[in-house]
Design a protein around this motif. Structure first.
Motif, PDB file in Angstrom:
ATOM      1  N   PHE A   1       0.879  -1.074   0.094  1.00 48.39           N
ATOM      2  CA  PHE A   1       0.121   0.143  -0.091  1.00 48.39           C
ATOM      3  C   PHE A   1       0.926   1.207  -0.091  1.00 48.39           C
ATOM      4  O   PHE A   1       0.282   2.480  -0.194  1.00 48.39           O
ATOM      5  CB  PHE A   1      -0.882  -0.027   1.187  1.00 48.39           C
ATOM      6  N   GLY A   2       1.917   1.125   0.002  1.00 48.62           N
ATOM      7  CA  GLY A   2       3.058   2.190   0.065  1.00 48.62           C
ATOM      8  C   GLY A   2       3.101   3.167   1.436  1.00 48.62           C
ATOM      9  O   GLY A   2       3.421   4.229   1.522  1.00 48.62           O
ATOM     10  N   PHE A   3       2.480   2.401   2.517  1.00 45.59           N
ATOM     11  CA  PHE A   3       2.637   2.931   3.726  1.00 45.59           C
ATOM     12  C   PHE A   3       3.969   3.267   4.232  1.00 45.59           C
ATOM     13  O   PHE A   3       4.853   2.531   4.077  1.00 45.59           O
ATOM     14  CB  PHE A   3       1.794   2.344   4.727  1.00 45.59           C
ATOM     15  N   LYS A   4       4.191   4.354   5.018  1.00 44.57           N
ATOM     16  CA  LYS A   4       5.574   4.576   5.579  1.00 44.57           C
ATOM     17  C   LYS A   4       5.799   3.971   6.847  1.00 44.57           C
ATOM     18  O   LYS A   4       4.947   3.683   7.644  1.00 44.57           O
ATOM     19  CB  LYS A   4       5.975   6.130   5.526  1.00 44.57           C
ATOM     20  N   PRO A   5       7.171   3.794   7.142  1.00 45.02           N
ATOM     21  CA  PRO A   5       7.212   3.021   8.480  1.00 45.02           C
ATOM     22  C   PRO A   5       7.018   4.114   9.623  1.00 45.02           C
ATOM     23  O   PRO A   5       7.035   5.226   9.317  1.00 45.02           O
ATOM     24  CB  PRO A   5       8.884   2.973   8.355  1.00 45.02           C
ATOM     25  N   LEU A   6       6.865   3.536  10.649  1.00 41.32           N
ATOM     26  CA  LEU A   6       6.338   4.165  11.933  1.00 41.32           C
ATOM     27  C   LEU A   6       7.476   4.467  12.754  1.00 41.32           C
ATOM     28  O   LEU A   6       7.898   3.668  13.675  1.00 41.32           O
ATOM     29  CB  LEU A   6       5.328   3.342  12.960  1.00 41.32           C
ATOM     30  N   THR A   7       8.472   5.539  12.127  1.00 37.98           N
ATOM     31  CA  THR A   7       9.734   5.936  12.930  1.00 37.98           C
ATOM     32  C   THR A   7       9.511   6.561  14.090  1.00 37.98           C
ATOM     33  O   THR A   7       8.489   6.925  14.483  1.00 37.98           O
ATOM     34  CB  THR A   7      10.465   6.714  11.671  1.00 37.98           C
ATOM     35  N   LYS A   8      10.613   6.631  14.649  1.00 38.88           N
ATOM     36  CA  LYS A   8      10.863   7.177  16.021  1.00 38.88           C
ATOM     37  C   LYS A   8      10.222   8.778  15.812  1.00 38.88           C
ATOM     38  O   LYS A   8       9.454   9.274  16.779  1.00 38.88           O
ATOM     39  CB  LYS A   8      12.148   7.272  16.767  1.00 38.88           C
ATOM     40  N   LYS A   9      10.805   9.561  14.655  1.00 37.71           N
ATOM     41  CA  LYS A   9      10.300  10.879  14.511  1.00 37.71           C
ATOM     42  C   LYS A   9       8.920  11.019  14.345  1.00 37.71           C
ATOM     43  O   LYS A   9       8.428  11.825  14.777  1.00 37.71           O
ATOM     44  CB  LYS A   9      10.896  11.302  13.196  1.00 37.71           C
ATOM     45  N   VAL A  10       8.287  10.044  13.527  1.00 38.22           N
ATOM     46  CA  VAL A  10       6.954  10.059  13.245  1.00 38.22           C
ATOM     47  C   VAL A  10       6.055   9.962  14.733  1.00 38.22           C
ATOM     48  O   VAL A  10       5.049  10.565  15.049  1.00 38.22           O
ATOM     49  CB  VAL A  10       6.235   9.024  12.339  1.00 38.22           C
ATOM     50  N   LYS A  11       6.702   8.943  15.541  1.00 37.36           N
ATOM     51  CA  LYS A  11       5.740   8.574  16.797  1.00 37.36           C
ATOM     52  C   LYS A  11       6.118   9.868  17.746  1.00 37.36           C
ATOM     53  O   LYS A  11       4.978  10.163  18.401  1.00 37.36           O
ATOM     54  CB  LYS A  11       6.392   7.557  17.187  1.00 37.36           C
ATOM     55  N   GLU A  12       7.087  10.377  17.673  1.00 41.26           N
ATOM     56  CA  GLU A  12       7.405  11.776  18.571  1.00 41.26           C
ATOM     57  C   GLU A  12       6.453  12.889  18.295  1.00 41.26           C
ATOM     58  O   GLU A  12       5.799  13.693  18.907  1.00 41.26           O
ATOM     59  CB  GLU A  12       8.608  12.191  18.414  1.00 41.26           C
ATOM     60  N   LYS A  13       6.020  12.980  16.932  1.00 44.57           N
ATOM     61  CA  LYS A  13       5.092  13.999  16.505  1.00 44.57           C
ATOM     62  C   LYS A  13       3.707  13.598  16.741  1.00 44.57           C
ATOM     63  O   LYS A  13       2.951  14.530  17.624  1.00 44.57           O
ATOM     64  CB  LYS A  13       5.145  14.095  14.675  1.00 44.57           C
ATOM     65  N   ILE A  14       3.475  12.635  16.591  1.00 47.97           N
ATOM     66  CA  ILE A  14       2.002  11.894  17.035  1.00 47.97           C
ATOM     67  C   ILE A  14       1.614  11.997  18.520  1.00 47.97           C
ATOM     68  O   ILE A  14       0.676  12.421  18.888  1.00 47.97           O
ATOM     69  CB  ILE A  14       1.687  10.355  16.629  1.00 47.97           C
ATOM     70  N   LEU A  15       2.717  11.720  19.189  1.00 45.46           N
ATOM     71  CA  LEU A  15       2.527  11.591  20.867  1.00 45.46           C
ATOM     72  C   LEU A  15       2.629  13.063  21.489  1.00 45.46           C
ATOM     73  O   LEU A  15       2.170  12.926  22.481  1.00 45.46           O
ATOM     74  CB  LEU A  15       3.744  10.722  21.319  1.00 45.46           C
ATOM     75  N   GLY A  16       3.008  14.022  20.957  1.00 44.84           N
ATOM     76  CA  GLY A  16       2.885  15.108  21.289  1.00 44.84           C
ATOM     77  C   GLY A  16       3.212  16.529  20.697  1.00 44.84           C
ATOM     78  O   GLY A  16       2.627  17.938  20.656  1.00 44.84           O
ATOM     79  N   LEU A  17       4.143  16.357  19.726  1.00 40.83           N
ATOM     80  CA  LEU A  17       4.616  17.489  19.026  1.00 40.83           C
ATOM     81  C   LEU A  17       3.648  17.933  18.158  1.00 40.83           C
ATOM     82  O   LEU A  17       3.424  19.404  17.864  1.00 40.83           O
ATOM     83  CB  LEU A  17       5.927  17.246  18.135  1.00 40.83           C
ATOM     84  N   ASN A  18       2.592  17.290  17.521  1.00 39.94           N
ATOM     85  CA  ASN A  18       1.640  17.987  16.719  1.00 39.94           C
ATOM     86  C   ASN A  18       0.536  18.600  17.555  1.00 39.94           C
ATOM     87  O   ASN A  18       0.150  19.744  17.248  1.00 39.94           O
ATOM     88  CB  ASN A  18       0.807  16.665  15.896  1.00 39.94           C
ATOM     89  N   SER A  19       0.225  18.025  18.529  1.00 39.10           N
ATOM     90  CA  SER A  19      -0.755  18.828  19.404  1.00 39.10           C
ATOM     91  C   SER A  19      -0.453  20.087  20.256  1.00 39.10           C
ATOM     92  O   SER A  19      -1.075  21.010  20.157  1.00 39.10           O
ATOM     93  CB  SER A  19      -1.340  17.825  20.757  1.00 39.10           C
ATOM     94  N   ALA A  20       0.918  19.975  20.411  1.00 43.48           N
ATOM     95  CA  ALA A  20       1.720  21.488  20.820  1.00 43.48           C
ATOM     96  C   ALA A  20       1.388  22.376  20.079  1.00 43.48           C
ATOM     97  O   ALA A  20       1.135  23.453  20.391  1.00 43.48           O
ATOM     98  CB  ALA A  20       3.197  20.779  21.548  1.00 43.48           C
ATOM     99  N   ARG A  21       1.616  22.165  18.768  1.00 44.16           N
ATOM    100  CA  ARG A  21       1.653  23.131  17.559  1.00 44.16           C
ATOM    101  C   ARG A  21       0.162  23.436  17.493  1.00 44.16           C
ATOM    102  O   ARG A  21      -0.038  24.860  17.443  1.00 44.16           O
ATOM    103  CB  ARG A  21       2.097  22.567  16.228  1.00 44.16           C
ATOM    104  N   VAL A  22      -0.787  22.608  17.576  1.00 43.99           N
ATOM    105  CA  VAL A  22      -2.079  22.935  16.907  1.00 43.99           C
ATOM    106  C   VAL A  22      -2.676  23.928  18.388  1.00 43.99           C
ATOM    107  O   VAL A  22      -3.626  24.566  18.057  1.00 43.99           O
ATOM    108  CB  VAL A  22      -3.046  21.738  17.026  1.00 43.99           C
ATOM    109  N   TYR A  23      -2.223  23.572  19.642  1.00 35.76           N
ATOM    110  CA  TYR A  23      -2.789  24.301  20.692  1.00 35.76           C
ATOM    111  C   TYR A  23      -1.718  25.360  20.936  1.00 35.76           C
ATOM    112  O   TYR A  23      -2.051  26.068  22.193  1.00 35.76           O
ATOM    113  CB  TYR A  23      -2.755  23.393  22.039  1.00 35.76           C
ATOM    114  N   GLY A  24      -0.823  25.706  20.315  1.00 35.05           N
ATOM    115  CA  GLY A  24       0.149  26.892  20.550  1.00 35.05           C
ATOM    116  C   GLY A  24       0.917  26.561  21.681  1.00 35.05           C
ATOM    117  O   GLY A  24       1.216  27.707  22.385  1.00 35.05           O
ATOM    118  N   ILE A  25       1.491  25.455  21.931  1.00 38.38           N
ATOM    119  CA  ILE A  25       2.210  24.978  23.037  1.00 38.38           C
ATOM    120  C   ILE A  25       3.654  25.232  22.787  1.00 38.38           C
ATOM    121  O   ILE A  25       4.008  24.943  21.775  1.00 38.38           O
ATOM    122  CB  ILE A  25       2.114  23.916  23.754  1.00 38.38           C
ATOM    123  N   ASP A  26       4.488  26.111  23.319  1.00 36.06           N
ATOM    124  CA  ASP A  26       5.859  26.508  23.019  1.00 36.06           C
ATOM    125  C   ASP A  26       6.673  25.041  23.503  1.00 36.06           C
ATOM    126  O   ASP A  26       6.894  24.912  24.664  1.00 36.06           O
ATOM    127  CB  ASP A  26       6.470  27.718  23.796  1.00 36.06           C
TER     128      ASP A  26
END
Length: 326
Positions: free
Chosen positions: A264-289
Protein backbone atom coordinates in the motif's frame (compact mmCIF):
# COMPACT_ATOMS: atom_id res chain seq x y z
CA UNK A 1 -6.52 12.29 38.03
CA UNK A 2 -2.98 13.46 38.73
CA UNK A 3 -1.94 9.97 39.84
CA UNK A 4 -3.44 8.15 36.84
CA UNK A 5 -2.40 10.70 34.23
CA UNK A 6 0.92 12.11 35.36
CA UNK A 7 2.40 9.87 38.06
CA UNK A 8 1.52 6.52 36.47
CA UNK A 9 2.32 7.41 32.86
CA UNK A 10 4.82 9.28 30.71
CA UNK A 11 2.23 11.97 29.94
CA UNK A 12 3.51 15.53 30.30
CA UNK A 13 0.41 17.47 29.22
CA UNK A 14 -3.23 16.49 28.83
CA UNK A 15 -6.53 17.79 27.50
CA UNK A 16 -9.62 17.64 29.70
CA UNK A 17 -12.78 17.34 27.66
CA UNK A 18 -16.42 16.53 28.38
CA UNK A 19 -19.85 15.62 27.06
CA UNK A 20 -22.54 18.29 26.59
CA UNK A 21 -25.93 18.17 28.27
CA UNK A 22 -28.99 20.36 27.84
CA UNK A 23 -28.54 21.61 31.40
CA UNK A 24 -25.40 21.60 33.53
CA UNK A 25 -27.22 19.82 36.38
CA UNK A 26 -27.46 16.75 34.11
CA UNK A 27 -23.86 16.95 32.92
CA UNK A 28 -21.38 14.32 34.11
CA UNK A 29 -18.59 16.91 33.82
CA UNK A 30 -19.84 20.48 33.38
CA UNK A 31 -17.54 23.07 31.81
CA UNK A 32 -17.06 24.84 35.16
CA UNK A 33 -15.67 21.64 36.68
CA UNK A 34 -13.41 21.09 33.67
CA UNK A 35 -11.97 24.57 34.16
CA UNK A 36 -11.69 24.09 37.93
CA UNK A 37 -9.61 20.96 37.28
CA UNK A 38 -7.38 22.88 34.88
CA UNK A 39 -6.90 25.66 37.44
CA UNK A 40 -6.13 23.29 40.33
CA UNK A 41 -3.72 21.07 38.41
CA UNK A 42 -1.85 23.89 36.70
CA UNK A 43 -1.74 25.76 40.00
CA UNK A 44 -0.40 22.74 41.84
CA UNK A 45 2.22 22.09 39.17
CA UNK A 46 3.09 25.78 38.89
CA UNK A 47 3.28 24.98 35.18
CA UNK A 48 0.78 24.51 32.34
CA UNK A 49 -0.06 20.81 32.39
CA UNK A 50 -3.72 20.97 31.33
CA UNK A 51 -5.60 22.35 28.33
CA UNK A 52 -9.38 22.50 28.81
CA UNK A 53 -12.31 22.26 26.41
CA UNK A 54 -15.55 24.17 26.48
CA UNK A 55 -18.66 22.40 25.20
CA UNK A 56 -20.96 23.40 22.34
CA UNK A 57 -24.18 21.98 20.88
CA UNK A 58 -25.32 23.99 17.84
CA UNK A 59 -28.74 22.31 17.65
CA UNK A 60 -29.66 24.29 20.78
CA UNK A 61 -29.46 27.48 18.73
CA UNK A 62 -29.45 30.74 20.70
CA UNK A 63 -29.01 28.88 24.00
CA UNK A 64 -25.79 27.35 22.68
CA UNK A 65 -24.34 30.67 21.52
CA UNK A 66 -25.13 32.27 24.88
CA UNK A 67 -23.47 29.36 26.67
CA UNK A 68 -20.40 29.57 24.42
CA UNK A 69 -20.13 33.27 25.25
CA UNK A 70 -20.37 32.53 28.97
CA UNK A 71 -17.73 29.80 28.76
CA UNK A 72 -15.40 32.10 26.85
CA UNK A 73 -15.82 35.19 29.01
CA UNK A 74 -16.05 33.53 32.42
CA UNK A 75 -14.20 30.23 32.08
CA UNK A 76 -11.61 31.14 29.41
CA UNK A 77 -11.82 27.80 27.59
CA UNK A 78 -8.96 26.75 25.29
CA UNK A 79 -11.03 25.00 22.58
CA UNK A 80 -14.50 23.61 21.86
CA UNK A 81 -15.82 20.05 21.91
CA UNK A 82 -19.04 19.05 20.13
CA UNK A 83 -20.98 15.85 19.41
CA UNK A 84 -22.99 15.97 16.15
CA UNK A 85 -24.53 12.56 16.80
CA UNK A 86 -25.87 13.58 20.19
CA UNK A 87 -29.30 15.25 19.95
CA UNK A 88 -30.04 17.78 22.68
CA UNK A 89 -32.70 20.12 21.28
CA UNK A 90 -36.33 19.02 21.32
CA UNK A 91 -37.09 17.15 18.10
CA UNK A 92 -33.40 17.03 17.10
CA UNK A 93 -31.69 13.86 15.88
CA UNK A 94 -28.27 15.53 15.86
CA UNK A 95 -26.58 18.27 13.86
CA UNK A 96 -24.36 18.47 10.80
CA UNK A 97 -20.97 20.17 10.86
CA UNK A 98 -21.67 21.70 7.46
CA UNK A 99 -25.15 23.02 8.28
CA UNK A 100 -24.83 26.73 7.49
CA UNK A 101 -27.84 27.72 9.61
CA UNK A 102 -27.20 25.49 12.62
CA UNK A 103 -23.44 24.94 12.99
CA UNK A 104 -21.85 27.91 11.21
CA UNK A 105 -22.92 30.55 13.80
CA UNK A 106 -20.88 28.62 16.39
CA UNK A 107 -17.81 28.60 14.13
CA UNK A 108 -18.24 32.27 13.35
CA UNK A 109 -18.39 33.12 17.05
CA UNK A 110 -15.30 31.01 17.69
CA UNK A 111 -13.50 32.80 14.86
CA UNK A 112 -14.56 36.16 16.33
CA UNK A 113 -13.11 35.42 19.79
CA UNK A 114 -9.95 33.80 18.45
CA UNK A 115 -10.55 30.21 19.57
CA UNK A 116 -9.29 28.23 16.57
CA UNK A 117 -9.69 24.59 17.64
CA UNK A 118 -13.04 22.89 17.05
CA UNK A 119 -12.94 19.33 18.40
CA UNK A 120 -15.70 17.06 17.14
CA UNK A 121 -16.67 13.53 18.15
CA UNK A 122 -16.99 11.46 14.98
CA UNK A 123 -17.46 7.73 14.84
CA UNK A 124 -18.07 5.48 17.86
CA UNK A 125 -21.80 6.30 18.07
CA UNK A 126 -23.44 5.62 21.41
CA UNK A 127 -26.65 3.52 21.32
CA UNK A 128 -28.99 6.52 21.71
CA UNK A 129 -27.27 8.61 19.03
CA UNK A 130 -28.13 8.98 15.37
CA UNK A 131 -25.77 6.81 13.33
CA UNK A 132 -25.62 9.05 10.25
CA UNK A 133 -24.75 12.16 12.24
CA UNK A 134 -21.76 10.30 13.65
CA UNK A 135 -20.32 9.83 10.15
CA UNK A 136 -17.60 12.07 8.66
CA UNK A 137 -19.41 13.12 5.49
CA UNK A 138 -20.06 16.63 6.83
CA UNK A 139 -16.41 17.39 7.64
CA UNK A 140 -15.05 18.43 4.18
CA UNK A 141 -17.45 21.32 3.51
CA UNK A 142 -17.12 22.75 7.02
CA UNK A 143 -13.33 22.58 6.75
CA UNK A 144 -13.43 24.27 3.34
CA UNK A 145 -15.70 27.08 4.50
CA UNK A 146 -13.60 27.79 7.61
CA UNK A 147 -10.00 27.34 6.52
CA UNK A 148 -8.80 29.54 9.40
CA UNK A 149 -10.19 27.14 12.03
CA UNK A 150 -8.81 23.73 12.96
CA UNK A 151 -11.15 20.74 13.06
CA UNK A 152 -9.86 17.99 15.33
CA UNK A 153 -11.76 14.81 14.49
CA UNK A 154 -11.92 12.76 17.65
CA UNK A 155 -11.62 8.98 17.25
CA UNK A 156 -10.64 9.65 13.62
CA UNK A 157 -14.23 8.87 12.64
CA UNK A 158 -13.79 5.16 13.41
CA UNK A 159 -17.17 3.47 13.11
CA UNK A 160 -16.16 0.21 14.73
CA UNK A 161 -18.44 -2.79 14.46
CA UNK A 162 -17.88 -6.52 14.21
CA UNK A 163 -17.50 -6.50 10.44
CA UNK A 164 -14.59 -4.08 10.72
CA UNK A 165 -12.68 -6.18 13.25
CA UNK A 166 -13.18 -9.28 11.11
CA UNK A 167 -10.90 -7.67 8.52
CA UNK A 168 -7.95 -8.56 10.69
CA UNK A 169 -8.66 -12.28 10.20
CA UNK A 170 -8.03 -12.28 6.48
CA UNK A 171 -8.37 -8.83 5.02
CA UNK A 172 -5.81 -6.32 3.79
CA UNK A 173 -5.00 -8.38 0.70
CA UNK A 174 -5.98 -5.34 -1.26
CA UNK A 175 -6.81 -1.76 -0.31
CA UNK A 176 -9.49 -2.08 2.36
CA UNK A 177 -12.19 0.41 3.30
CA UNK A 178 -12.57 1.26 6.98
CA UNK A 179 -16.03 2.87 7.29
CA UNK A 180 -15.84 6.64 7.83
CA UNK A 181 -12.04 6.66 8.38
CA UNK A 182 -11.38 5.85 4.73
CA UNK A 183 -14.05 8.35 3.64
CA UNK A 184 -12.28 11.20 5.39
CA UNK A 185 -8.88 10.09 4.13
CA UNK A 186 -10.21 10.08 0.56
CA UNK A 187 -11.70 13.54 1.07
CA UNK A 188 -8.33 14.83 2.26
CA UNK A 189 -6.61 13.47 -0.87
CA UNK A 190 -9.20 15.11 -3.09
CA UNK A 191 -8.70 18.47 -1.39
CA UNK A 192 -4.99 19.28 -0.86
CA UNK A 193 -6.02 22.53 0.87
CA UNK A 194 -7.81 20.65 3.65
CA UNK A 195 -4.84 21.10 5.95
CA UNK A 196 -7.02 22.30 8.84
CA UNK A 197 -8.37 18.82 9.65
CA UNK A 198 -6.58 16.59 12.16
CA UNK A 199 -7.18 12.93 13.01
CA UNK A 200 -7.31 12.19 16.75
CA UNK A 201 -6.63 8.59 17.88
CA UNK A 202 -8.54 8.60 21.19
CA UNK A 203 -10.18 5.20 21.94
CA UNK A 204 -9.73 4.10 18.31
CA UNK A 205 -6.11 3.22 19.04
CA UNK A 206 -6.89 1.63 22.40
CA UNK A 207 -9.75 -0.43 20.96
CA UNK A 208 -7.66 -1.92 18.16
CA UNK A 209 -3.98 -2.08 19.13
CA UNK A 210 -4.35 -5.11 21.40
CA UNK A 211 -7.34 -6.92 19.87
CA UNK A 212 -6.58 -6.23 16.18
CA UNK A 213 -3.06 -4.82 15.76
CA UNK A 214 -3.15 -5.27 11.97
CA UNK A 215 -6.31 -3.19 11.79
CA UNK A 216 -4.69 -0.58 14.04
CA UNK A 217 -1.55 -0.40 11.89
CA UNK A 218 -3.59 -0.25 8.68
CA UNK A 219 -5.72 2.65 9.93
CA UNK A 220 -2.61 4.53 11.07
CA UNK A 221 -1.00 3.92 7.71
CA UNK A 222 -4.06 5.19 5.89
CA UNK A 223 -4.27 8.34 8.03
CA UNK A 224 -0.58 9.13 7.65
CA UNK A 225 -0.77 8.49 3.91
CA UNK A 226 -3.69 10.90 3.48
CA UNK A 227 -3.12 13.57 6.14
CA UNK A 228 0.63 13.41 6.68
CA UNK A 229 2.64 12.87 9.83
CA UNK A 230 1.90 16.41 11.07
CA UNK A 231 -1.88 15.90 11.20
CA UNK A 232 -2.36 12.80 13.36
CA UNK A 233 -2.87 13.52 17.07
CA UNK A 234 -2.35 11.29 20.08
CA UNK A 235 -5.40 10.51 22.19
CA UNK A 236 -6.20 7.82 24.74
CA UNK A 237 -9.61 8.72 26.21
CA UNK A 238 -7.99 8.25 29.56
CA UNK A 239 -8.79 8.16 32.38
CA UNK A 240 -11.83 6.43 30.91
CA UNK A 241 -9.49 3.53 30.18
CA UNK A 242 -7.38 4.11 33.31
CA UNK A 243 -3.79 5.27 33.19
CA UNK A 244 -2.74 5.83 29.55
CA UNK A 245 0.66 4.19 30.02
CA UNK A 246 -0.37 0.87 28.44
CA UNK A 247 -1.42 2.72 25.29
CA UNK A 248 1.78 4.76 25.24
CA UNK A 249 3.89 1.61 25.51
CA UNK A 250 1.80 -0.17 22.86
CA UNK A 251 2.25 2.75 20.46
CA UNK A 252 6.00 2.82 21.01
CA UNK A 253 6.17 -0.91 20.20
CA UNK A 254 3.85 -0.82 17.19
CA UNK A 255 5.53 -1.16 13.79
CA UNK A 256 4.13 -0.86 10.28
CA UNK A 257 4.03 -4.38 8.77
CA UNK A 258 6.39 -4.83 5.85
CA UNK A 259 3.58 -6.06 3.62
CA UNK A 260 1.62 -2.86 4.24
CA UNK A 261 4.68 -0.85 3.22
CA UNK A 262 5.09 -2.98 0.10
CA UNK A 263 1.43 -3.41 -0.91
CA UNK A 264 0.00 0.00 0.00
CA UNK A 265 3.01 2.31 0.07
CA UNK A 266 2.57 3.09 3.77
CA UNK A 267 5.60 4.58 5.49
CA UNK A 268 7.35 3.03 8.50
CA UNK A 269 6.38 4.24 11.97
CA UNK A 270 9.73 5.84 12.73
CA UNK A 271 10.73 7.39 16.05
CA UNK A 272 10.37 10.83 14.46
CA UNK A 273 6.81 10.10 13.31
CA UNK A 274 5.85 8.71 16.73
CA UNK A 275 7.27 11.75 18.52
CA UNK A 276 5.12 14.00 16.38
CA UNK A 277 1.99 11.97 17.03
CA UNK A 278 2.65 11.58 20.77
CA UNK A 279 2.83 15.29 21.40
CA UNK A 280 4.62 17.60 18.99
CA UNK A 281 1.59 17.88 16.69
CA UNK A 282 -0.83 18.70 19.50
CA UNK A 283 1.62 21.20 20.98
CA UNK A 284 1.66 23.05 17.67
CA UNK A 285 -2.13 22.96 17.26
CA UNK A 286 -2.71 24.30 20.78
CA UNK A 287 0.04 26.90 20.53
CA UNK A 288 2.28 25.30 23.18
CA UNK A 289 5.94 26.32 23.09
CA UNK A 290 7.39 22.81 23.18
CA UNK A 291 10.99 23.82 23.92
CA UNK A 292 9.92 26.11 26.75
CA UNK A 293 7.70 23.38 28.14
CA UNK A 294 10.59 20.90 28.13
CA UNK A 295 12.55 23.33 30.28
CA UNK A 296 9.69 24.02 32.70
CA UNK A 297 8.31 20.53 33.34
CA UNK A 298 11.45 18.97 34.94
CA UNK A 299 11.34 21.63 37.65
CA UNK A 300 7.61 21.84 38.40
CA UNK A 301 5.86 20.36 41.42
CA UNK A 302 4.22 17.44 39.62
CA UNK A 303 7.63 16.23 38.44
CA UNK A 304 8.97 16.41 42.01
CA UNK A 305 5.85 14.60 43.22
CA UNK A 306 6.38 11.88 40.61
CA UNK A 307 9.98 11.31 41.73
CA UNK A 308 8.87 10.93 45.36
CA UNK A 309 6.02 8.64 44.30
CA UNK A 310 8.36 6.38 42.31
CA UNK A 311 10.99 6.39 45.05
CA UNK A 312 8.45 5.11 47.59
CA UNK A 313 7.30 2.28 45.34
CA UNK A 314 4.20 3.85 43.77
CA UNK A 315 2.51 1.56 41.23
CA UNK A 316 -0.33 1.79 38.73
CA UNK A 317 -3.64 0.36 39.86
CA UNK A 318 -4.55 -0.69 36.28
CA UNK A 319 -8.12 0.32 37.07
CA UNK A 320 -10.38 0.79 34.05
CA UNK A 321 -12.97 3.49 34.59
CA UNK A 322 -16.19 4.18 32.69
CA UNK A 323 -19.88 3.48 33.12
CA UNK A 324 -20.77 1.58 36.27
CA UNK A 325 -24.09 -0.26 36.59
CA UNK A 326 -25.90 0.44 39.83
Amino acid sequence: YIKEMFLDSDTSMAVITGLPAKEDKNNVLPPAEIIESRTRINGLAQSKRIVAHGLFSPDLGKQDLEDMKRQHEVLKVDAWKGYPGQPLADGSVGWWMDDEKVAYPAYEYSRKIGVKNICVHKGLPLPTWDLEHSSTKDVPKAAKDFRDLNFLIYHAGFKGGREVFQLADGGFKERTRIPWVSDLCEARKKDPKMTNVYMDLGTTFGMTVITSPLLCAYMLGEMLDAFGEDHVLWGTDSIWWGSPQWQIEAFKRLQMPERFIKDFGFKPLTKKVKEKILGLNSARVYGIDFKAKLKAIPHDYVTRLKKEYRATGGMRSNTRYGWVKA
